[in-house]
Design an enzyme around this catalytic site. Structure first.
Site, PDB file in Angstrom:
ATOM      1  N   ASP A 170     -15.747  -4.277  -5.483  1.00  0.00           N
ATOM      2  CA  ASP A 170     -15.728  -5.482  -4.654  1.00  0.00           C
ATOM      3  C   ASP A 170     -17.111  -6.120  -4.707  1.00  0.00           C
ATOM      4  OD1 ASP A 170     -13.618  -6.472  -2.256  1.00  0.00           O
ATOM      5  OD2 ASP A 170     -15.668  -7.188  -2.003  1.00  0.00           O
TER       6      ASP A 170
ATOM      7  N   PHE B 178     -11.083  -5.795  -6.129  1.00  0.00           N
ATOM      8  CA  PHE B 178     -11.062  -6.596  -4.887  1.00  0.00           C
ATOM      9  C   PHE B 178     -10.662  -5.674  -3.733  1.00  0.00           C
ATOM     10  CE2 PHE B 178      -9.697  -9.253  -8.489  1.00  0.00           C
ATOM     11  CZ  PHE B 178     -10.678 -10.241  -8.492  1.00  0.00           C
TER      12      PHE B 178
ATOM     13  N   ARG C   4       0.855  -1.201   0.000  1.00  0.00           N
ATOM     14  CA  ARG C   4       0.000   0.000   0.000  1.00  0.00           C
ATOM     15  C   ARG C   4       0.886   1.244   0.000  1.00  0.00           C
ATOM     16  NH1 ARG C   4      -3.799  -3.293   3.020  1.00  0.00           N
ATOM     17  NH2 ARG C   4      -2.615  -3.087   4.954  1.00  0.00           N
TER      18      ARG C   4
ATOM     19  N   CYS D 231      -2.144 -14.247  -3.703  1.00  0.00           N
ATOM     20  CA  CYS D 231      -1.883 -14.594  -2.292  1.00  0.00           C
ATOM     21  C   CYS D 231      -2.002 -16.101  -2.091  1.00  0.00           C
ATOM     22  CB  CYS D 231      -2.828 -13.843  -1.365  1.00  0.00           C
ATOM     23  SG  CYS D 231      -4.551 -14.274  -1.598  1.00  0.00           S
TER      24      CYS D 231
HETATM   25  N1  SAH Z   1      -6.927  -5.450  -1.370  1.00  0.00           N
HETATM   26  C1  SAH Z   1      -7.592  -5.642  -0.100  1.00  0.00           C
HETATM   27  C2  SAH Z   1      -7.810  -7.105   0.242  1.00  0.00           C
HETATM   28  C3  SAH Z   1      -8.569  -7.899  -0.789  1.00  0.00           C
HETATM   29  S1  SAH Z   1      -9.328  -9.319  -0.142  1.00  0.00           S
HETATM   30  C4  SAH Z   1      -6.841  -4.909   0.996  1.00  0.00           C
HETATM   31  O1  SAH Z   1      -5.665  -4.533   0.795  1.00  0.00           O
HETATM   32  O2  SAH Z   1      -7.403  -4.719   2.065  1.00  0.00           O
HETATM   33  C5  SAH Z   1     -10.270  -9.916  -1.467  1.00  0.00           C
HETATM   34  C6  SAH Z   1     -11.582  -9.195  -1.699  1.00  0.00           C
HETATM   35  O3  SAH Z   1     -12.108  -9.701  -2.926  1.00  0.00           O
HETATM   36  C7  SAH Z   1     -12.677  -9.404  -0.676  1.00  0.00           C
HETATM   37  O4  SAH Z   1     -13.098  -8.151  -0.194  1.00  0.00           O
HETATM   38  C8  SAH Z   1     -13.829 -10.085  -1.445  1.00  0.00           C
HETATM   39  O5  SAH Z   1     -15.105  -9.586  -1.068  1.00  0.00           O
HETATM   40  C9  SAH Z   1     -13.538  -9.701  -2.849  1.00  0.00           C
HETATM   41  N2  SAH Z   1     -13.980 -10.607  -3.930  1.00  0.00           N
HETATM   42  C10 SAH Z   1     -13.834 -11.939  -4.018  1.00  0.00           C
HETATM   43  N3  SAH Z   1     -14.246 -12.388  -5.231  1.00  0.00           N
HETATM   44  C11 SAH Z   1     -14.648 -11.306  -5.937  1.00  0.00           C
HETATM   45  C12 SAH Z   1     -15.144 -11.090  -7.261  1.00  0.00           C
HETATM   46  N4  SAH Z   1     -15.292 -12.112  -8.119  1.00  0.00           N
HETATM   47  N5  SAH Z   1     -15.433  -9.846  -7.625  1.00  0.00           N
HETATM   48  C13 SAH Z   1     -15.262  -8.808  -6.781  1.00  0.00           C
HETATM   49  N6  SAH Z   1     -14.787  -8.931  -5.535  1.00  0.00           N
HETATM   50  C14 SAH Z   1     -14.477 -10.166  -5.109  1.00  0.00           C
END
Ligand code: SAH
Length: 402
Positions: A254, A232, A216, A344
């Protein structure tokens, strides 16, 4: 030789090799004999075929990973004091090097990487959030909590052992207060220039993706003037960072309405002007396609999907998923634009991930360079003898002008 009264496991011939290299897992198939009827999570003496001692581990009768090693030194005694020592060692580095006024949250104990298989402890200000993910960790749970109270007095301790992997160990999912007072609904943390609300009771993992902290910060340094698409986006970590770094606008995407609602609050907490960010609920795979049809363009795209690879068997399908979103992201980037792309999944090797991203660029007819390689933050260390602990990998790719 190990005393007969002590529960013990003897390995098949040759299967001690990985232990001699200090790899902490013993699979079911490596075990020749179990003696002394060890109970769930109990400490067992581990020996080679010829009876020579290899150390001590925790016994997990229902899991494919039958033993997780606590120590490779047969002369050590695994007891409360031993647990305290390991906790102290893990916490020392973080409290001196990582936690300060501008960073109030971090992972204090990172399981195998800190010599405590299955034990996770995250600190969010004055609250600790623990996960006990293996039978050995579960067996020592109350001891570990007591030792944490001694090492870090006055903190509230909450449990989030409601993680699916506990099922593989036949452990029930569990969450709730372990010590101190019930944490408030949302806890505020400081991370560099950003502040975030964390929901330690309902949030993903223990509430926040602490492993992305350094990435970040890099996004913040790269975002000045950029129109950003944060895919995401969860609770908006990358977005708040990018906006603090001068991004002109961030669109957060998301599938979870709850995550987006908390993301809204996080933007408000940081006093960011309302017209600099938007939130959209939707499926990244579909929305990126739609944006491509609409010929939308961005200067920076972040792709931080959840774990796509759950097992070796799902690697191919996962690879297609990664390629699809990366290809679409390349199509949506302006020349000179930046792609922050992550995996991840511990089961996704970094060289394969790089190849997938390369194939995605080729399919999108874009020429791109990797200008940075990214990994999990320092409080999620990679144990050299346990390469499985390297799970979060990423690249910053720059799209070249034609
Ligand atoms: N980048 C974030 C963490 C991401 S975690 C951070 O730094 O805090 C992954 C996220 O993907 C979750 O919030 C979940 O709700 C979302 N997610 C999972 N599958 C998805 C999809 N097909 N489309 C959109 N969001 C999705």
């Amino acid at each position: 030789m190990v005393k007969e009264s002590v529960p013990a496991i003897a390995l098949k011939p040759g299967r001690e090799k990985s232990l001699r290299r200090r790899h902490p897992w013993i699979f079911e198939g490596a075990i020749a004999r179990v003696s002394g009827d060890p109970q769930f999570g109990e400490t067992v003496a581990v020996t080679a075929q010829d009876g020579s001692p290899l150390g001590w581990g925790s016994y997990s009768p229902r899991s494919q990973i039958r033993v997780r090693m606590w120590t490779f030194d047969p002369s050590e005694t695994v007891d409360a004091e031993w647990m305290a020592h390991r906790l102290k060692r893990a916490i020392a580095y973080r409290t001196t090097r990582l936690l300060n006024e501008s960073h109030t949250a971090c992972r204090l104990v990172a399981a195998e990487s800190d010599g405590l298989p299955g034990v996770i402890v995250d600190r969010y200000g004055d609250t600790l959030v623990c996960q006990f993910l293996a039978t050995g960790a579960e067996y020592w749970r109350s001891t570990l909590v007591e030792q944490l109270q001694t090492l870090l007095p006055g903190l509230d301790i909450y449990e989030r052992s409601d993680v699916d992997v506990r099922g593989k160990e036949r452990l029930p999912l569990r969450s709730g207060l372990l010590a101190g007072k019930e944490p408030s609904e949302l806890l505020a943390i400081q991370e560099g220039n950003g502040q975030y609300w964390v929901d330690v009771r309902q949030g993903h993992k223990t509430g926040f993706y602490l492993d992305q902290r350094e990435n970040r910060a890099i996004a913040m340094q790269s975002a000045a003037g950029c129109n950003v698409l944060n895919c995401f986006s969860y609770t908006g970590g990358f977005s708040v960072a990018a906006l603090a770094g001068g991004a002109s606008h961030v669109l957060n995407l998301d599938a979870s309405a709850a995550a987006l609602a908390l993301s809204e609050k996080n933007h408000e907490l940081n006093g960011i002007e309302r017209d600099r960010y938007t939130h959209q609920e939707g499926d990244v795979f579909q929305v990126l396609r739609q944006f491509h049809q609409e010929r939308r363009q961005f200067d920076m795209i972040i792709l931080d999907p959840p774990k796509f690879v759950e097992s070796q068997a799902s690697l191919n399908r996962a690879a297609r998923g990664y390629k699809d979103i990366n290809r679409l992201a390349f199509l949506l980037l302006r020349p000179g634009g930046l792609l922050f792309t992550f995996s991840c999944s511990g089961l996704m090797p970094i060289d394969l991930f790089q190849k997938i991203v390369a194939d995605a660029a080729l399919d999108a007819h874009r020429e791109a360079q990797i200008i940075r390689r990214l990994a999990q933050a320092a409080d999620h260390p990679i144990l050299l003898s346990f390469p499985e602990s390297f799970y979060l990998k990423g690249f910053v790719c720059q799209v070249l002008e034609a």
